[in-house]
Design a protein around this motif. Sequence first.
Motif, PDB file in Angstrom:
ATOM      1  N   TYR A 198       3.177   2.137   6.707  1.00  0.00           N
ATOM      2  CA  TYR A 198       2.978   0.739   6.311  1.00  0.00           C
ATOM      3  C   TYR A 198       2.484  -0.080   7.477  1.00  0.00           C
ATOM      4  CZ  TYR A 198       3.926  -3.778   4.099  1.00  0.00           C
ATOM      5  OH  TYR A 198       3.797  -5.023   3.563  1.00  0.00           O
ATOM      6  N   VAL A 199       1.353  -0.738   7.257  1.00  0.00           N
ATOM      7  CA  VAL A 199       0.922  -1.826   8.140  1.00  0.00           C
ATOM      8  C   VAL A 199       0.427  -2.936   7.233  1.00  0.00           C
ATOM      9  CG1 VAL A 199      -0.914  -2.608   9.690  1.00  0.00           C
ATOM     10  CG2 VAL A 199       0.412  -0.583  10.265  1.00  0.00           C
ATOM     11  N   LEU A 222      -2.703 -12.198  -3.999  1.00  0.00           N
ATOM     12  CA  LEU A 222      -3.643 -11.078  -3.957  1.00  0.00           C
ATOM     13  C   LEU A 222      -4.183 -10.754  -5.354  1.00  0.00           C
ATOM     14  CD1 LEU A 222      -5.056  -8.793  -2.415  1.00  0.00           C
ATOM     15  CD2 LEU A 222      -2.958  -7.435  -2.624  1.00  0.00           C
ATOM     16  N   ARG A 263      12.804 -12.975  -0.548  1.00  0.00           N
ATOM     17  CA  ARG A 263      13.978 -12.491   0.166  1.00  0.00           C
ATOM     18  C   ARG A 263      13.764 -12.587   1.668  1.00  0.00           C
ATOM     19  NH1 ARG A 263      14.519  -5.952  -0.958  1.00  0.00           N
ATOM     20  NH2 ARG A 263      12.468  -5.311  -0.196  1.00  0.00           N
ATOM     21  N   GLY A 286     -10.569  -7.782   1.415  1.00  0.00           N
ATOM     22  CA  GLY A 286      -9.240  -7.204   1.218  1.00  0.00           C
ATOM     23  C   GLY A 286      -8.802  -7.157  -0.226  1.00  0.00           C
ATOM     24  N   THR A 342      -2.798  -2.615  -2.285  1.00  0.00           N
ATOM     25  CA  THR A 342      -1.918  -3.051  -1.196  1.00  0.00           C
ATOM     26  C   THR A 342      -1.018  -1.901  -0.791  1.00  0.00           C
ATOM     27  OG1 THR A 342      -0.035  -4.477  -0.637  1.00  0.00           O
ATOM     28  CG2 THR A 342      -0.354  -4.006  -2.959  1.00  0.00           C
ATOM     29  N   ARG A 343      -0.671  -1.865   0.495  1.00  0.00           N
ATOM     30  CA  ARG A 343       0.292  -0.856   0.950  1.00  0.00           C
ATOM     31  C   ARG A 343       1.727  -1.283   0.645  1.00  0.00           C
ATOM     32  NH1 ARG A 343      -1.386   1.601   6.745  1.00  0.00           N
ATOM     33  NH2 ARG A 343      -0.351   3.447   5.871  1.00  0.00           N
ATOM     34  N   GLY A 398      -1.936 -16.611   4.729  1.00  0.00           N
ATOM     35  CA  GLY A 398      -1.729 -16.909   3.311  1.00  0.00           C
ATOM     36  C   GLY A 398      -0.671 -16.018   2.685  1.00  0.00           C
ATOM     37  N   ASP A 399      -0.973 -14.743   2.580  1.00  0.00           N
ATOM     38  CA  ASP A 399       0.055 -13.839   2.059  1.00  0.00           C
ATOM     39  C   ASP A 399       0.224 -12.692   3.044  1.00  0.00           C
ATOM     40  OD1 ASP A 399      -1.271 -11.384  -0.247  1.00  0.00           O
ATOM     41  OD2 ASP A 399      -2.187 -12.221   1.539  1.00  0.00           O
ATOM     42  N   VAL A 400       1.214 -11.866   2.799  1.00  0.00           N
ATOM     43  CA  VAL A 400       1.556 -10.837   3.786  1.00  0.00           C
ATOM     44  C   VAL A 400       1.455  -9.432   3.204  1.00  0.00           C
ATOM     45  CG1 VAL A 400       2.995 -12.357   5.166  1.00  0.00           C
ATOM     46  CG2 VAL A 400       4.007 -11.132   3.237  1.00  0.00           C
ATOM     47  N   ILE A 401       0.791  -9.274   2.061  1.00  0.00           N
ATOM     48  CA  ILE A 401       0.704  -7.927   1.477  1.00  0.00           C
ATOM     49  C   ILE A 401      -0.738  -7.465   1.289  1.00  0.00           C
ATOM     50  CG2 ILE A 401       2.886  -8.355   0.265  1.00  0.00           C
ATOM     51  CD1 ILE A 401       1.218  -8.161  -2.371  1.00  0.00           C
ATOM     52  N   SER A 402      -1.723  -8.325   1.596  1.00  0.00           N
ATOM     53  CA  SER A 402      -3.125  -7.945   1.378  1.00  0.00           C
ATOM     54  C   SER A 402      -3.596  -6.950   2.426  1.00  0.00           C
ATOM     55  CB  SER A 402      -4.022  -9.182   1.460  1.00  0.00           C
ATOM     56  OG  SER A 402      -3.739 -10.065   0.422  1.00  0.00           O
ATOM     57  N   PRO A 403      -4.537  -6.090   2.041  1.00  0.00           N
ATOM     58  CA  PRO A 403      -5.227  -5.293   3.058  1.00  0.00           C
ATOM     59  C   PRO A 403      -5.984  -6.232   4.005  1.00  0.00           C
ATOM     60  CG  PRO A 403      -5.714  -4.475   0.843  1.00  0.00           C
ATOM     61  CD  PRO A 403      -5.033  -5.800   0.670  1.00  0.00           C
ATOM     62  N   ALA A 404      -6.347  -5.702   5.155  1.00  0.00           N
ATOM     63  CA  ALA A 404      -7.018  -6.530   6.162  1.00  0.00           C
ATOM     64  C   ALA A 404      -8.394  -6.956   5.678  1.00  0.00           C
ATOM     65  CB  ALA A 404      -7.155  -5.734   7.449  1.00  0.00           C
ATOM     66  N   HIS A 405      -8.741  -8.216   5.944  1.00  0.00           N
ATOM     67  CA  HIS A 405     -10.096  -8.682   5.664  1.00  0.00           C
ATOM     68  C   HIS A 405     -11.006  -8.328   6.845  1.00  0.00           C
ATOM     69  CE1 HIS A 405      -9.228 -12.024   8.352  1.00  0.00           C
ATOM     70  NE2 HIS A 405      -8.212 -12.399   7.595  1.00  0.00           N
ATOM     71  N   GLU A 406     -12.313  -8.545   6.641  1.00  0.00           N
ATOM     72  CA  GLU A 406     -13.310  -8.160   7.655  1.00  0.00           C
ATOM     73  C   GLU A 406     -13.639  -9.316   8.601  1.00  0.00           C
ATOM     74  OE1 GLU A 406     -14.335  -5.214   8.115  1.00  0.00           O
ATOM     75  OE2 GLU A 406     -13.854  -4.183   6.239  1.00  0.00           O
ATOM     76  N   ARG A 407     -13.001 -10.469   8.393  1.00  0.00           N
ATOM     77  CA  ARG A 407     -13.341 -11.647   9.196  1.00  0.00           C
ATOM     78  C   ARG A 407     -12.855 -11.487  10.642  1.00  0.00           C
ATOM     79  NH1 ARG A 407     -11.016 -15.113   5.878  1.00  0.00           N
ATOM     80  NH2 ARG A 407      -9.325 -15.559   7.314  1.00  0.00           N
TER      81      ARG A 407
END
Lengths: 388, 388
Positions: free
Chosen positions: A214-215, B79, A316, B4, B48-49, A225-234
């Motif tokens: 997991y990363v 997402l 949580r 993403g 998403t992971r 914004g959120d913490v579950i998205s895959p990395a964007h290319e920006r």
Amino acid sequence: MPDGSLIFPAAEYQRRVRALQGEMSQHHLDALLLTTPADVFYATGFLTRFWESPARPWFVVVPSNGDPVAVIPNIGAELMGRCWISDIRTWDAPDPVDDGVSLLADTLISIVPNTGRIGVPMGQESQLRMPLADFTRLQDRIAPRKITDGTAAIHRSREVKSEAEIDKIRATCAIADAAFANVPEFARQGVPLSQVFRNFQVALLQEGADWVSYVAGGADQGGYGDVISPAHERPLRDGDVLMLDTGAVRDGYFCDFDRNFAIGRVGDDVHRAHAALYVATDTALSSLRPGMLACDLHRIMTDELTRQGAVSCGGRLGHGLGITLTEWPSVTPLDTTELREGMVLTLEPGVQITPNRILVHEENIVLRADGPELLSPRAPAEMPEIRE
Amino acid sequence: MPDGSLIFPAAEYQRRVRALQGEMSQHHLDALLLTTPADVFYATGFLTRFWESPARPWFVVVPSNGDPVAVIPNIGAELMGRCWISDIRTWDAPDPVDDGVSLLADTLISIVPNTGRIGVPMGQESQLRMPLADFTRLQDRIAPRKITDGTAAIHRSREVKSEAEIDKIRATCAIADAAFANVPEFARQGVPLSQVFRNFQVALLQEGADWVSYVAGGADQGGYGDVISPAHERPLRDGDVLMLDTGAVRDGYFCDFDRNFAIGRVGDDVHRAHAALYVATDTALSSLRPGMLACDLHRIMTDELTRQGAVSCGGRLGHGLGITLTEWPSVTPLDTTELREGMVLTLEPGVQITPNRILVHEENIVLRADGPELLSPRAPAEMPEIRE
């Protein structure tokens, strides 16, 4: 990894099975049927990335007395044979007609009396890792034996970690800590976030992770914004807050914590949010005790965030940790699980900076009789700045 | 990765949903309930992971007409909101009292008539990714609507890949091919296998993998024992056969192939085994056609191995591939799945060199009207030697 199997001496697994059997006795279970990577690893030491293939089911039966029985695809016989249990029954999987159902049914029938009850984890955070149609066939085959909810037995056993397990989690945390120390080397302005994620995974492997399950993270102006998205290319740019969160694995045990970095200069609101999270975590570290409930821990952190003038971002604020990235309990207002000595937990308060920007801070602890002991080396009180 | 999320244009997902709805119609299903990372990604593009955390269930409902409805934890709303579907219903998960069951039940009741049937994948290779107790509650809540087996609908749709999907798998195969080319740089005599595994994962990331969901392999004198164990700590030595096998991921699509390396000098029996595997693969590449069955492909390869004087090592000799490491069908004597144009498959013959030593060779293909097209660049005919 000790010969790629077992991880711990047999005595560790024997202790676990006795703990399971104690819980099973309380819940009047004559056997416990385990189907998931984590539960099978917990009882037997069987550790493989082969679970990534959904093709085959795997079963371990814990009887009310004696050692577990493995009922597994023959491709796993060699590895299971190097684990501590000796009763290993295999079939030629995948079999489209009978994918282990008969072998498992015969095993359960030989272990459990006619009037007996077999526990299967069915409650929150559980999954049955076998085809549902096969589960129905199994129930028919073993009748009048009954399958019932075995969640409590596995939860009450797994949630309290042994010192050997705590050492493993601490070691994985140290690997992540060393990888986080390398982040300023590659997280420069102009580097796409996707490349930062790749480099961070490389750093985790180079510091000793066996693999990186997991990363996650984010990077944006003044928060993310959120913490579950895959990395964007920006590409990273001045004013971004970069967050990286990892569940790396060593010897089958996870860490799960994040770190935040200021890319160039970030606003005072970000620094204030970080300070509030830091104080809320400190308050939890100093006041948490065994016997409190998961919801008490939630209240401790949200109350402190409020005192600091911050807005908690909901969801949580922590969870169990060990042989999966997240384990019960959940640090929410609704979870009344008792926090016990030996539990390994994440403290994960988050604040809302603006309606679209959050900041999340995470540490890993083990709960001792006199309060939390950090397993993740404490984050710096000030968010590190990565300058050109 | 395009921001993403999404991966493909909306039209790709709309085509998939129409394919699903065509299959649903044939099987008299009024809705399909999807719960796994692969099925949800297939229908929505949601990648998403975060699935690594077992804490929360996620649901997508495909109605018989119109767009899918997502019923998901609120942590995923942002997402999912960037994916192509617009009807997204969320709850504050995890909730120990009602973890999405009411919201999902209300959604199904609003979509499916009283007498209707809801498909859930229950067959081989499927799993229900929600707590079993919640599934029972759901069935009670939505009665008299019936839940029935929806495996065929998802299998017949997912197993034929679009050109866009084939391009993604080919791209991931190219990443693995480039990483395999680097193996002689780090797989030297004296390096522990565990370090080789780490370096191989680093190479995959550096060549462009988003993450590495699977690495397996083995190294031992004159072949290896099993192919699912974690790496041992023993250093590579002269005469070892090293095998590395990977399911790396880019844009949500897997490769799954291996390569063998001779560490120093290996015996003629190893070279003969490699040659037999190579010829058996060539025979499959030249003779496989749409309309054959999975068991026919198994026979083609085992017959060729026999002609080459080699002993097939049993188990399945290939499988589907795409958004999970392995997909149906299984290349076994028992699997009668028809192999169709557009299917992506692995060819994975293995031979037994001695009772405790095997050699496995793997390529990835897409089945075209006139036969297989390689997606993994073909392995060298001679096993590469890594010399000091």
